[in-house]
Scaffold this motif. Structure first.
Motif, PDB file in Angstrom:
ATOM      1  N   ILE A 119       0.914  -1.414  -0.184  1.00  0.00           N
ATOM      2  CA  ILE A 119       0.102  -0.246  -0.226  1.00  0.00           C
ATOM      3  C   ILE A 119       0.876   1.681  -0.243  1.00  0.00           C
ATOM      4  O   ILE A 119       0.505   2.493  -0.577  1.00  0.00           O
ATOM      5  N   LYS A 120       2.200   1.616   1.085  1.00  0.00           N
ATOM      6  CA  LYS A 120       2.359   2.169   1.355  1.00  0.00           C
ATOM      7  C   LYS A 120       3.841   2.972  -0.306  1.00  0.00           C
ATOM      8  O   LYS A 120       4.059   3.253  -0.886  1.00  0.00           O
ATOM      9  N   GLU A 121       3.802   1.725  -0.811  1.00  0.00           N
ATOM     10  CA  GLU A 121       4.573   1.763  -2.507  1.00  0.00           C
ATOM     11  C   GLU A 121       3.699   2.007  -3.204  1.00  0.00           C
ATOM     12  O   GLU A 121       4.022   2.854  -4.353  1.00  0.00           O
ATOM     13  N   LEU A 122       2.729   2.229  -2.885  1.00  0.00           N
ATOM     14  CA  LEU A 122       1.532   2.306  -4.526  1.00  0.00           C
ATOM     15  C   LEU A 122       1.137   3.717  -3.674  1.00  0.00           C
ATOM     16  O   LEU A 122       0.224   4.557  -4.432  1.00  0.00           O
ATOM     17  N   GLY A 123       1.829   4.399  -2.851  1.00  0.00           N
ATOM     18  CA  GLY A 123       2.006   5.371  -2.796  1.00  0.00           C
ATOM     19  C   GLY A 123       0.334   6.368  -2.045  1.00  0.00           C
ATOM     20  O   GLY A 123      -0.180   7.317  -1.199  1.00  0.00           O
ATOM     21  N   MET A 124      -0.592   5.372  -0.737  1.00  0.00           N
ATOM     22  CA  MET A 124      -1.246   5.427  -0.308  1.00  0.00           C
ATOM     23  C   MET A 124      -1.047   5.492   1.277  1.00  0.00           C
ATOM     24  O   MET A 124      -0.054   4.458   1.847  1.00  0.00           O
ATOM     25  N   GLU A 125      -2.005   5.981   1.685  1.00  0.00           N
ATOM     26  CA  GLU A 125      -1.874   5.901   3.364  1.00  0.00           C
ATOM     27  C   GLU A 125      -2.326   4.710   4.308  1.00  0.00           C
ATOM     28  O   GLU A 125      -4.040   4.557   3.200  1.00  0.00           O
ATOM     29  N   GLU A 126      -2.219   4.018   5.070  1.00  0.00           N
ATOM     30  CA  GLU A 126      -3.154   2.765   5.354  1.00  0.00           C
ATOM     31  C   GLU A 126      -3.431   3.404   7.079  1.00  0.00           C
ATOM     32  O   GLU A 126      -2.899   4.175   7.616  1.00  0.00           O
ATOM     33  N   HIS A 127      -4.117   2.383   7.429  1.00  0.00           N
ATOM     34  CA  HIS A 127      -4.668   2.282   9.035  1.00  0.00           C
ATOM     35  C   HIS A 127      -5.181   0.739   9.041  1.00  0.00           C
ATOM     36  O   HIS A 127      -5.850   0.653   8.453  1.00  0.00           O
ATOM     37  N   ASN A 150      -7.451   8.164  -6.116  1.00  0.00           N
ATOM     38  CA  ASN A 150      -7.475   6.938  -7.501  1.00  0.00           C
ATOM     39  C   ASN A 150      -7.699   5.048  -6.822  1.00  0.00           C
ATOM     40  O   ASN A 150      -6.550   4.934  -7.643  1.00  0.00           O
ATOM     41  N   LEU A 151      -7.998   5.485  -6.380  1.00  0.00           N
ATOM     42  CA  LEU A 151      -8.330   4.342  -5.604  1.00  0.00           C
ATOM     43  C   LEU A 151      -8.506   3.050  -6.314  1.00  0.00           C
ATOM     44  O   LEU A 151      -7.890   1.704  -5.738  1.00  0.00           O
ATOM     45  N   ARG A 152      -9.161   2.802  -6.797  1.00  0.00           N
ATOM     46  CA  ARG A 152     -10.385   1.861  -7.904  1.00  0.00           C
ATOM     47  C   ARG A 152      -9.225   1.572  -9.008  1.00  0.00           C
ATOM     48  O   ARG A 152      -9.323   0.050  -9.057  1.00  0.00           O
ATOM     49  N   ASP A 153      -8.507   2.202  -9.259  1.00  0.00           N
ATOM     50  CA  ASP A 153      -7.313   0.843  -9.715  1.00  0.00           C
ATOM     51  C   ASP A 153      -6.334   0.607  -9.625  1.00  0.00           C
ATOM     52  O   ASP A 153      -5.937  -0.290 -10.281  1.00  0.00           O
ATOM     53  N   ILE A 154      -6.503   0.595  -8.465  1.00  0.00           N
ATOM     54  CA  ILE A 154      -5.426  -0.482  -7.549  1.00  0.00           C
ATOM     55  C   ILE A 154      -6.100  -1.743  -6.999  1.00  0.00           C
ATOM     56  O   ILE A 154      -5.536  -1.899  -6.308  1.00  0.00           O
ATOM     57  N   GLN A 155      -7.553  -1.004  -6.999  1.00  0.00           N
ATOM     58  CA  GLN A 155      -8.477  -2.606  -5.997  1.00  0.00           C
ATOM     59  C   GLN A 155      -8.054  -3.323  -6.494  1.00  0.00           C
ATOM     60  O   GLN A 155      -8.057  -4.379  -5.604  1.00  0.00           O
ATOM     61  N   ASP A 156      -7.908  -4.425  -8.027  1.00  0.00           N
ATOM     62  CA  ASP A 156      -7.713  -5.019  -8.384  1.00  0.00           C
ATOM     63  C   ASP A 156      -6.068  -5.709  -7.917  1.00  0.00           C
ATOM     64  O   ASP A 156      -5.933  -7.148  -7.755  1.00  0.00           O
TER      65      ASP A 156
END
Ligand code: PEP
Ligand code: MN
Length: 346
Positions: free
Chosen positions: A21-29, A45-51
């Motif tokens: 998740i971090k590599e994809l540039g997102m924040e996680e909790h 653009n979360l939908r792009d990484i859903q798959d």
């Protein structure tokens, strides 16, 4: 977006998921429950990484939160959008009626219909010049000659006109003759056409596709909005179901659903939804009661000899009766039927 991890997943799998998740540039909790770990993800653009995330070992389910369309959503635009056509506001306090023949057949047919529907309270004239047809042997419209007739009758009656455009290359031509560009049900997902009408600054009415979900319909609307054209109206015209008593099944519930999730005005077309003239009034009343901003109704001087859709077309007399039924229903919903063009010029 929420990731639900498998009950059996290991700490290593959770760590690898967080790393990805971090590599994809997102924040996680990360939330650890007694049985399961859930990871909330924040970012664009979360939908792009859903798959991609769905494939990671340890991930049971990826649950998107929020809508895949943005510009069409009420979250993005909390107030109602109002589309202006001359001095007519679609999506405001008044219920707008668009009426006219399915297809433009002759100048006389169009003008007589325009005068009659205007006198009965319709604000906008409809008429197809380029007709989509399920069979190639049916009437396919007068094309450019029909556009010229629409422009002439608009001149003579002062009524704005709406007609369908079917191909990207004809958008400019059609836009030069009419006030509203209609995208028909069969072209709801013609994405190049959606782009093209989105590039104009003409009002567009986007009909719901024959078998489209509300989400697919709003994503089609998103194409037009994304090109910068905000003058957009939706039109529920019935969807295909297993029922054969009516031409389509009018999805009345789509109207309040659209009102909840989107700011765009929505009008109802009970003519194409039912295919039968005697079902037009009851379905129109239901649509107004459900919150529709307007109606599109097919009217013909002599439905028996109409070149297209005679069975669902109202006669002039039926249309007058129809309008007198619509007005009180509009009032009980706290709105008025637009009467701005009730008077026919001599
Ligand atoms: C029309 O309005 O003329 C028409 C063809 O409708 P639809 O695209 O809803 O079938
Ligand atoms: Mn028709």
């Amino acid at each position: 977006m929420i990731l639900v991890m498998k009950a059996s997943c290991s700490q290593n799998e959770i760590d690898a998921t967080v790393k990805r998740i971090k590599e994809l540039g997102m924040e996680e909790h990360v939330s650890r429950g007694l049985e399961r770990t859930i990871i909330g993800i924040l970012g664009q653009n979360l939908r792009d990484i859903q798959d991609v995330l769905q494939l990671l070992p340890g991930v049971e389910e990826v649950i998107p939160v929020g809508k895949p369309y943005k510009l069409a959503s009420r979250e993005f635009h909390p107030g109602n959008s109002v589309v202006k056509v001359n001095n007519i506001a679609i999506g405001g306090d008044e219920i707008i009626v668009m009426a006219g023949p399915c297809a433009v057949e002759s100048e006389e047919q169009l003008l007589s219909t325009a005068l009659q529907v205007k006198a009965a309270g319709a604000s906008i004239l409809r008429g197809g010049a380029f007709k989509p047809s399920t069979s190639p042997y049916n009437f396919r419209g007068l094309g450019k000659r029909g556009l010229k007739m629409l422009a002439k009758v608009r001149e003579e009656t002062g009524m704005p006109v709406i007609t369908e455009v079917m191909t990207p290359s004809e958008v400019e031509l059609v836009a030069s003759y009419v006030d509203i560009l209609q995208i028909g049900a069969r072209n709801m997902q013609n994405f190049i056409l959606l782009d093209e009408v989105g590039k104009t600054r003409k009002p567009v009415m986007l009909k719901r596709g024959l078998s489209s979900t509300i989400q697919e319909w709003l994503l089609a609307a998103e194409y037009i909005l994304a090109q910068g054209n905000e003058q957009l109206i939706l039109c529920e015209r019935g969807i295909r179901t297993f029922e054969t008593s009516t031409r389509n099944t009018m999805d009345i519930s789509a109207i309040p659903v659209i009102k909840k999730v989107s700011h765009l005005p929505i009008i109802a077309d009970p003519s194409h939804a039912t295919g039968k003239w005697y079902l037009v009034a009851p379905m129109a009343l239901a649509a107004i009661a459900a919150g529709a901003d307007g109606l599109m109704i097919e009217v013909h001087p002599n439905p028996d000899v109409a070149l297209k859709d005679g069975a669902q077309s109202l006669t002039f007399e039926n249309f007058r009766r129809f309008m007198s039924q619509v007005a009180p229903i509009a009032q009980v919903t706290g709105r008025e039927l637009a009467v701005s063009s009730m008077k026919v010029e001599p």
